[in-house]
Scaffold this active site. Structure first.
Site, mmCIF file in Angstrom:
data_model
loop_
_atom_site.group_PDB
_atom_site.id
_atom_site.type_symbol
_atom_site.label_atom_id
_atom_site.label_comp_id
_atom_site.label_asym_id
_atom_site.label_seq_id
_atom_site.Cartn_x
_atom_site.Cartn_y
_atom_site.Cartn_z
ATOM 1 N N ASN A 1 63.525 57.742 14.846
ATOM 2 C CA ASN A 1 62.523 58.342 15.739
ATOM 3 C C ASN A 1 61.923 59.516 14.961
ATOM 4 O O ASN A 1 62.605 60.510 14.712
ATOM 5 C CB ASN A 1 63.212 58.803 17.014
ATOM 6 C CG ASN A 1 62.299 59.416 18.049
ATOM 7 O OD1 ASN A 1 62.775 60.072 18.958
ATOM 8 N ND2 ASN A 1 60.999 59.220 17.950
ATOM 9 N N GLN B 1 56.262 61.481 17.524
ATOM 10 C CA GLN B 1 55.932 62.734 18.207
ATOM 11 C C GLN B 1 55.542 63.811 17.195
ATOM 12 O O GLN B 1 56.084 63.854 16.075
ATOM 13 C CB GLN B 1 57.121 63.263 19.027
ATOM 14 C CG GLN B 1 57.336 62.583 20.360
ATOM 15 C CD GLN B 1 58.276 61.407 20.243
ATOM 16 O OE1 GLN B 1 59.053 61.298 19.294
ATOM 17 N NE2 GLN B 1 58.231 60.510 21.219
ATOM 18 N N ASN C 1 53.490 63.452 22.368
ATOM 19 C CA ASN C 1 53.647 62.048 22.023
ATOM 20 C C ASN C 1 52.473 61.566 21.188
ATOM 21 O O ASN C 1 51.419 62.207 21.134
ATOM 22 C CB ASN C 1 53.774 61.201 23.284
ATOM 23 C CG ASN C 1 55.168 61.265 23.874
ATOM 24 O OD1 ASN C 1 56.146 61.503 23.177
ATOM 25 N ND2 ASN C 1 55.264 61.047 25.177
ATOM 26 N N CYS D 1 62.712 66.217 24.173
ATOM 27 C CA CYS D 1 62.963 65.169 23.186
ATOM 28 C C CYS D 1 64.260 65.509 22.479
ATOM 29 O O CYS D 1 64.315 66.467 21.700
ATOM 30 C CB CYS D 1 61.808 65.056 22.196
ATOM 31 S SG CYS D 1 62.076 63.763 20.953
ATOM 32 N N GLY D 2 65.305 64.732 22.745
ATOM 33 C CA GLY D 2 66.615 65.020 22.178
ATOM 34 C C GLY D 2 66.673 64.854 20.678
ATOM 35 O O GLY D 2 67.265 65.675 19.958
ATOM 36 N N ASN D 3 66.056 63.784 20.154
ATOM 37 C CA ASN D 3 66.072 63.585 18.708
ATOM 38 C C ASN D 3 65.320 64.706 17.996
ATOM 39 O O ASN D 3 65.738 65.163 16.924
ATOM 40 C CB ASN D 3 65.446 62.231 18.363
ATOM 41 C CG ASN D 3 66.352 61.068 18.721
ATOM 42 O OD1 ASN D 3 67.567 61.179 18.674
ATOM 43 N ND2 ASN D 3 65.758 59.955 19.089
ATOM 44 N N HIS E 1 63.572 59.562 33.452
ATOM 45 C CA HIS E 1 64.047 58.287 32.926
ATOM 46 C C HIS E 1 64.442 57.362 34.064
ATOM 47 O O HIS E 1 64.974 57.802 35.084
ATOM 48 C CB HIS E 1 65.271 58.489 32.023
ATOM 49 C CG HIS E 1 64.945 59.072 30.696
ATOM 50 N ND1 HIS E 1 64.765 58.306 29.564
ATOM 51 C CD2 HIS E 1 64.757 60.359 30.313
ATOM 52 C CE1 HIS E 1 64.484 59.095 28.532
ATOM 53 N NE2 HIS E 1 64.468 60.348 28.973
ATOM 54 N N ASN F 1 60.130 57.216 31.289
ATOM 55 C CA ASN F 1 60.740 56.544 30.156
ATOM 56 C C ASN F 1 61.604 55.403 30.691
ATOM 57 O O ASN F 1 62.345 55.590 31.662
ATOM 58 C CB ASN F 1 61.604 57.523 29.357
ATOM 59 C CG ASN F 1 60.797 58.656 28.765
ATOM 60 O OD1 ASN F 1 60.140 58.501 27.749
ATOM 61 N ND2 ASN F 1 60.837 59.815 29.410
ATOM 62 N N GLU G 1 59.509 54.394 25.368
ATOM 63 C CA GLU G 1 59.317 55.826 25.555
ATOM 64 C C GLU G 1 57.917 56.122 26.074
ATOM 65 O O GLU G 1 56.920 55.634 25.526
ATOM 66 C CB GLU G 1 59.556 56.563 24.226
ATOM 67 C CG GLU G 1 59.763 58.035 24.387
ATOM 68 C CD GLU G 1 60.386 58.668 23.150
ATOM 69 O OE1 GLU G 1 60.341 59.919 23.076
ATOM 70 O OE2 GLU G 1 60.898 57.960 22.279
ATOM 71 N N ARG G 2 57.870 56.913 27.126
ATOM 72 C CA ARG G 2 56.609 57.315 27.744
ATOM 73 C C ARG G 2 55.670 57.915 26.698
ATOM 74 O O ARG G 2 55.997 58.883 26.032
ATOM 75 C CB ARG G 2 56.920 58.346 28.843
ATOM 76 C CG ARG G 2 55.742 58.943 29.547
ATOM 77 C CD ARG G 2 56.168 60.009 30.558
ATOM 78 N NE ARG G 2 56.895 61.119 29.961
ATOM 79 C CZ ARG G 2 57.134 62.275 30.567
ATOM 80 N NH1 ARG G 2 56.720 62.482 31.794
ATOM 81 N NH2 ARG G 2 57.801 63.234 29.957
ATOM 82 N N CYS H 1 66.040 57.203 21.155
ATOM 83 C CA CYS H 1 65.549 58.198 22.104
ATOM 84 C C CYS H 1 66.743 59.017 22.564
ATOM 85 O O CYS H 1 67.620 58.499 23.274
ATOM 86 C CB CYS H 1 64.858 57.520 23.282
ATOM 87 S SG CYS H 1 64.273 58.663 24.553
ATOM 88 N N THR I 1 66.932 61.706 24.642
ATOM 89 C CA THR I 1 67.017 61.937 26.086
ATOM 90 C C THR I 1 67.338 60.640 26.821
ATOM 91 O O THR I 1 68.013 60.647 27.853
ATOM 92 C CB THR I 1 65.720 62.558 26.641
ATOM 93 O OG1 THR I 1 64.620 61.697 26.352
ATOM 94 C CG2 THR I 1 65.491 63.949 26.074
ATOM 95 N N GLY I 2 66.874 59.497 26.278
ATOM 96 C CA GLY I 2 67.221 58.216 26.874
ATOM 97 C C GLY I 2 68.707 57.949 26.804
ATOM 98 O O GLY I 2 69.314 57.448 27.770
#
Length: 269
Positions: free
Chosen positions: A13, A47, A65, A74-76, A151, A182, A200-201, A209, A211-212
């Site tokens: 990502n 992103q 995005n 965004c966790g990543n 999500h 998402n 992902e939205r 993802c 956060t996913g």
């Protein structure tokens, strides 16, 4: 005006990270974001990440995005920023303040406490977010979680069997989700392992993802499907998600700097 950037990725990502604390930047327009993110005519990314000064934390992270829309979390990207900063830090996002801890090859991120209220997702109408009474072409009874961004999670037998590239945009833009959503399809392999694919939205299918992974783990734990520490396997690799006794989620995984460069602002504005 020449702008410096760092290209990074977390499990594939990928991000263009621009440090607005170290240089003066014009205001980012959706069109400029789309041009920079374009993989043929621009730099290319899922992103664009903009770092700014914060009066609430050590830095502020804004997330755009590839379609130009600005999102909350965004966790990543948070892991990538942790690697870039190289030290423990508090990071302000539109979804709240999160804590970053760099580790060898990546970082751990305190993602906060998941929210399950229908109005917190948000949904268009009240409903049970643990098992929603809705369906799309065979995908049914999802869970909904907000982990800084919204999500929806479908638990299925085999994630590869789901035509996510077709169903993902339909669900993302369904009126049930006023801020879009998402879309996650997950298969629980055992009490400690989940397989996951994510639409992902604003970005589409992604290799990973963060956060996913957090939202899916939170939904699985809430349903009693897994332990409170799980490994989530995504197409780009694996993330460890752990829920503490107070409900807070910690995500641990890799992040990598790919290269550094610069561009002329007018080429993409």
């Amino acid at each position: 005006m020449r702008i410096s950037f760092t290209k990074m990725h977390g499990l594939g990502n990928d991000f263009v990270v621009i440090d607005g604390q170290a240089q003066i930047l014009p205001e980012l327009s959706p069109a400029a974001v789309r041009n920079i993110a374009d993989r043929h005519g621009g730099i290319g990314c899922d992103q664009l990440i903009l770092l700014e000064a914060s009066d609430k934390a050590d830095s502020k992270m804004r997330i755009f995005n590839a379609d130009g829309s600005e999102v909350e979390a965004c966790g990543n990207a948070a892991r990538a920023v942790a690697v870039l900063l190289g030290e423990k830090a508090a990071l302000e996002t539109a979804g709240g303040v999160i804590a970053l801890t760099p580790a060898e090859g990546g970082a751990s991120v305190d993602m906060g406490t998941p929210r399950f209220g229908w109005e917190e997702i948000p949904l268009q109408m009240p409903m049970n977010t643990n098992r929603m009474p809705v369906a799309w072409d065979g995908l049914e009874n999802p869970a909904a979680v907000n982990v800084g961004n919204p999500h929806v999670i479908f638990f299925v037998e085999n994630v590869a069997d789901v035509p996510l590239s077709d169903l993902g945009p339909q669900i993302e833009h369904d009126p049930l989700f006023p801020e879009r959503v998402n879309v996650n399809v997950a298969s629980v392999k055992d009490r400690k392992t989940i397989e996951l694919r994510v639409w992902e939205r604003g970005a589409g299918l992604t290799k990973a993802c963060g956060t996913g992974a957090c939202a899916t783990a939170a939904a699985a734990i809430r349903r009693g499907l897994t332990e409170k520490r799980v490994i989530v396997h995504l197409p780009g690799g694996a993330l460890e998600i752990e829920q503490a006794g107070d409900g807070r989620l910690t995500m641990t995984g890799p992040a990598t700097e790919s290269f550094r460069g610069s561009f002329e602002w007018d080429d993409f504005a």
